[in-house]
Design an enzyme around this catalytic site. Structure first.
Site, PDB file in Angstrom:
ATOM      1  N   LYS A  70     -15.956 -99.940 -48.830  1.00  0.00           N
ATOM      2  CA  LYS A  70     -15.315 -99.092 -49.825  1.00  0.00           C
ATOM      3  C   LYS A  70     -13.939 -99.533 -50.516  1.00  0.00           C
ATOM      4  O   LYS A  70     -13.915 -99.151 -51.528  1.00  0.00           O
ATOM      5  CB  LYS A  70     -15.296 -97.510 -49.427  1.00  0.00           C
ATOM      6  CG  LYS A  70     -14.713 -96.451 -50.092  1.00  0.00           C
ATOM      7  CD  LYS A  70     -15.510 -96.347 -51.495  1.00  0.00           C
ATOM      8  CE  LYS A  70     -14.785 -95.354 -52.497  1.00  0.00           C
ATOM      9  NZ  LYS A  70     -14.801 -93.767 -51.952  1.00  0.00           N
ATOM     10  N   LYS A 102      -4.452 -92.417 -52.291  1.00  0.00           N
ATOM     11  CA  LYS A 102      -4.579 -92.557 -50.792  1.00  0.00           C
ATOM     12  C   LYS A 102      -5.681 -93.618 -50.400  1.00  0.00           C
ATOM     13  O   LYS A 102      -5.163 -94.217 -49.391  1.00  0.00           O
ATOM     14  CB  LYS A 102      -5.391 -91.275 -50.392  1.00  0.00           C
ATOM     15  CG  LYS A 102      -5.744 -90.807 -48.932  1.00  0.00           C
ATOM     16  CD  LYS A 102      -7.041 -90.037 -48.661  1.00  0.00           C
ATOM     17  CE  LYS A 102      -8.303 -90.822 -49.148  1.00  0.00           C
ATOM     18  NZ  LYS A 102      -9.419 -90.367 -48.780  1.00  0.00           N
TER      19      LYS A 102
END
Length: 291
Positions: A173, A241
């Site tokens: 990811k 984030k």
């Protein structure tokens, strides 16, 4: 017997993902920090809203989570009232949060001590992908557990792949987010240049999208970027984030990410402009402001 699946975390992603499991005929239980959200879900789908995590995971075959960040994962997984302590032996725990590889490895080790399997399974595709059941799911964990879990994840994933041991899903990811950051900045600069050159920007996109410049971002975001519409999609706060996780991991493995670090700072500028909840394609607004 009907498979029991518990879903913890009913945000913009988890809410529809849990819904796909219910539509598929699984016995679905849900828990959310804000109880009203779980009750709302149970009023829309065939399933049960639970008051505690312990109640939600008791006897579950699969437990899915989709929460905010590492600290949220530790909170729901660990401790006497957490998932690991209350899910049965043999349960498969699947985390769809985008988090660090370190926390995935930590939770996998803790689950293993209870003879449970843990799969880190972050997703790509955004809210639209979750609602349409067409997410890309990148998994890290034991092969046997993945083989059992894949048919369940297939209810909301169009591409569900095992990338390696625990932590591999999260690292994959990270690769995804690194690639997206550069693509969105490049597309923003291209559209901004076209605007400044007094070209018909929509016509330019129509032409170049047929060639090597084509991308998902161009196909799905160029129109709203041209119109300056960003109240949709994956929020800048979330991207920052994620990029923070990428940059932290890069330091650990001695990877150099100069463009990613730069784009992360560009997103900080967007936040300062009041765009914390804008879609990540809002990078173009920074160029428009500072031209």
């Amino acid at each position: 017997m009907t498979t029991t699946a518990t879903f913890i975390g009913l945000g913009v992603m988890g809410y529809p993902m849990a819904g796909h499991l219910a539509r598929a005929g699984l016995n679905v239980r849900v828990w959310n920090r804000t109880a009203a959200k779980a009750e709302q879900w149970a009023s829309e789908y065939q399933g049960t809203a639970c008051k505690t995590i312990a109640e939600a995971v008791e006897g579950a075959d699969f437990v899915m989570t989709c929460v905010g960040a590492d600290k949220d994962l530790v909170e729901v997984f660990e401790g006497e009232g957490g998932i690991i302590a209350n899910a049965p032996v043999g349960a498969i725990l699947i985390d769809h949060t985008t988090a660090s590889a370190g926390v995935a490895e930590r939770l996998a080790a803790a689950a293993s001590k209870r003879n449970q399997a843990f799969i880190d399974a972050p997703v790509s595709g955004g809210q639209q992908g979750a609602e349409n059941g067409k997410l890309t799911v990148m998994c890290g964990g034991p092969e046997e557990a993945f083989a059992r879990a894949k048919p369940v994840m297939d209810h909301y994933g169009r591409a569900v792949n095992l990338m390696g041991p625990a932590g591999s899903g999260q690292k994959t990811k990270m690769v995804n987010q690194i690639a997206i950051a550069g693509l969105v900045q490049g597309l923003s600069e291209a559209l901004h240049f076209a605007e400044q050159a007094n070209l018909d920007v929509a016509k330019v996109v129509d032409v170049i999208s047929k060639g090597a410049a084509q991308s998902w971002q161009m196909e799905n975001r160029s129109g709203t970027m041209i119109e300056g519409e960003f109240n949709h999609g994956f929020a800048v706060d979330w991207m920052r984030k994620d990029l923070g996780i990428c940059l932290e991991e890069a330091n650990k493995i001695n990877a150099t990410l100069p463009v990613t670090a730069l784009v992360d700072q560009f997103y900080a500028d967007v936040q300062a402009m009041g765009g914390s909840r804008w879609d990540t394609s809002s990078l173009i607004q920074r160029l428009r402001k500072f031209r």
